[in-house]
Design an enzyme around this catalytic site. Sequence first.
Site, PDB file in Angstrom:
ATOM      1  N   CYS A   1      -5.331  -7.441  -3.194  1.00 55.40           N
ATOM      2  CA  CYS A   1      -5.940  -7.089  -1.913  1.00 55.40           C
ATOM      3  C   CYS A   1      -6.899  -8.228  -1.585  1.00 55.40           C
ATOM      4  O   CYS A   1      -7.229  -9.032  -2.449  1.00 55.40           O
ATOM      5  CB  CYS A   1      -6.686  -5.757  -2.071  1.00 55.40           C
ATOM      6  SG  CYS A   1      -7.368  -5.062  -0.556  1.00 55.40           S
ATOM      7  N   HIS A   2      -7.336  -8.317  -0.349  1.00 56.19           N
ATOM      8  CA  HIS A   2      -8.315  -9.355  -0.013  1.00 56.19           C
ATOM      9  C   HIS A   2      -9.664  -8.778   0.385  1.00 56.19           C
ATOM     10  O   HIS A   2     -10.504  -9.472   0.944  1.00 56.19           O
ATOM     11  CB  HIS A   2      -7.782 -10.271   1.104  1.00 56.19           C
ATOM     12  CG  HIS A   2      -7.191  -9.537   2.272  1.00 56.19           C
ATOM     13  ND1 HIS A   2      -5.878  -9.683   2.646  1.00 56.19           N
ATOM     14  CD2 HIS A   2      -7.723  -8.647   3.116  1.00 56.19           C
ATOM     15  CE1 HIS A   2      -5.631  -8.921   3.689  1.00 56.19           C
ATOM     16  NE2 HIS A   2      -6.744  -8.287   3.998  1.00 56.19           N
TER      17      HIS A   2
ATOM     18  N   ASN B   1       0.833  -1.211   0.000  1.00 57.30           N
ATOM     19  CA  ASN B   1       0.000   0.000   0.000  1.00 57.30           C
ATOM     20  C   ASN B   1       0.864   1.256   0.000  1.00 57.30           C
ATOM     21  O   ASN B   1       2.004   1.211   0.468  1.00 57.30           O
ATOM     22  CB  ASN B   1      -0.920   0.005   1.233  1.00 57.30           C
ATOM     23  CG  ASN B   1      -2.135  -0.865   1.039  1.00 57.30           C
ATOM     24  OD1 ASN B   1      -2.712  -0.901  -0.037  1.00 57.30           O
ATOM     25  ND2 ASN B   1      -2.529  -1.565   2.096  1.00 57.30           N
TER      26      ASN B   1
ATOM     27  N   ARG C   1     -21.189   7.577  17.116  1.00 60.84           N
ATOM     28  CA  ARG C   1     -22.332   7.005  16.388  1.00 60.84           C
ATOM     29  C   ARG C   1     -21.889   5.882  15.458  1.00 60.84           C
ATOM     30  O   ARG C   1     -22.553   4.852  15.364  1.00 60.84           O
ATOM     31  CB  ARG C   1     -23.035   8.097  15.574  1.00 60.84           C
ATOM     32  CG  ARG C   1     -24.313   7.596  14.868  1.00 60.84           C
ATOM     33  CD  ARG C   1     -24.833   8.641  13.886  1.00 60.84           C
ATOM     34  NE  ARG C   1     -24.896   9.968  14.473  1.00 60.84           N
ATOM     35  CZ  ARG C   1     -25.132  11.078  13.763  1.00 60.84           C
ATOM     36  NH1 ARG C   1     -25.291  11.011  12.447  1.00 60.84           N
ATOM     37  NH2 ARG C   1     -25.185  12.252  14.350  1.00 60.84           N
TER      38      ARG C   1
END
Length: 451
Positions: free
Chosen positions: A172-173, A150, A286
């Site tokens: 990527c996974h 990354n 939240r």
Amino acid sequence: MNAPKITFIGAGSTIFVKNILSDVFHKPALKQAKIALMDIDQTRLQESHLVIDKLMRSAGANGSIECYTNQKEALRGADFVVVAFQIGGYEPCTVTDFEICKKYGLEQTIADTLGVGGIMRALRTIPHLWQICDDMTEVCPNATMLNYVNPMAMNTWAMYEKYPHIKQVGLCHSVQGTAEELAHDLDLNPDDLRYTCAGINHMAFYLNLEKRLSDGSYASIYPDLLKAFATGQAPKPRMDNNPRCNNLVRYEMLKKLGYFVTESSEHFAEYTPYFIKPNRPDLIERYKVPLDEYPKRCVEQIAAWKSDLEKYKQADSIQMPESREYASTIINSIWTGAPSVIYGNVQNTALIDNLPQGCCVEVACLVDANGIQPTKVGALPNHLAALMQTNINVQRLTTEAILTENRERIYHAAMLDPHTGAALGLEEIYSLVDELLAAHKDWMPQWIYGE
């Protein structure tokens, strides 16, 4: 059939190296693979060798393992190159990215893909990826690079621009991992799902997401997901059992957008201006946004590796289930010709019509003896493409900065980052970038400093 040579650059990256190579050893056609482990850290390299050797023998594989600290020699004659490293490491570079941004009031969760943290990581990383491409051009020009580093989109974009002859895919996974999470939320078998997904790395969306019915037909699970969210039955606790993380952000975006995004809520929260704002602790509460999540994970993973290593040293064998990573599937398909379908990060060559041509996109790819063949998607729903474009702006400007050695583009990338622009004023952004560049000088290309 001869066995392939698989070179692993960043072999001290313990989670990736043991998952990926354990998967390789389970493939019948790859059991005699020649493994080249390369890392600059001798201690981590030897630790990985110990674990990989036991994994190989435990799986009944009988290939070879060699260790290198010289990158070019490790790459020589390779058929596949797996790349997984972090320039500057958790300490000092990741810590620096978090601490200096926090001083300016810019909170982050992961900081490895976008935002100021992602920009800094790209500037540190791309020159070394280019060095790998240089070495591959010289000693293994026909090899396929499987890149796990990354910021995926920026790294991949920069390599396609400068080294178009290198066969590569960013991996990527999140696509397959999120499908498993959603099946978990609805008590479904993941094998009963089918989907089409497209977008950019960490911001792709399930354009179709369906479950198999008892009569063999398929039906969308989006109504089920929305109902489960409305009634509090979803999201369930995460499958990775991380108590700090949940999927509230992504379910909220499903309500607003009509499609589910592939990357986790802690990632997605910092790709947009909606969830992390100065003086808005109510939003953090939240949506249960886990600030400073990546440094916490790094500390935990380092401690876990130390504990696991002691167990591995004592064990006669190491058994691991196959992981969700695509690397071994790709290697097996290219080497044997057996076809497979994976999701990969590739150059947008008329694959997605309403995203910029040449940028890095994540789409389904057919893999066989002909290599990695991306599939055309067409046009995305316009509101999804517009959201992705806010991230592509940052990716484009960061990539342009390093391709053209233009320091001003670094500031422009930070200015246009959605989360950074929502939190800081222009002068603060410029000052933050200056301070980070100064702190990272030992890890950055020297053109940034006029040297």
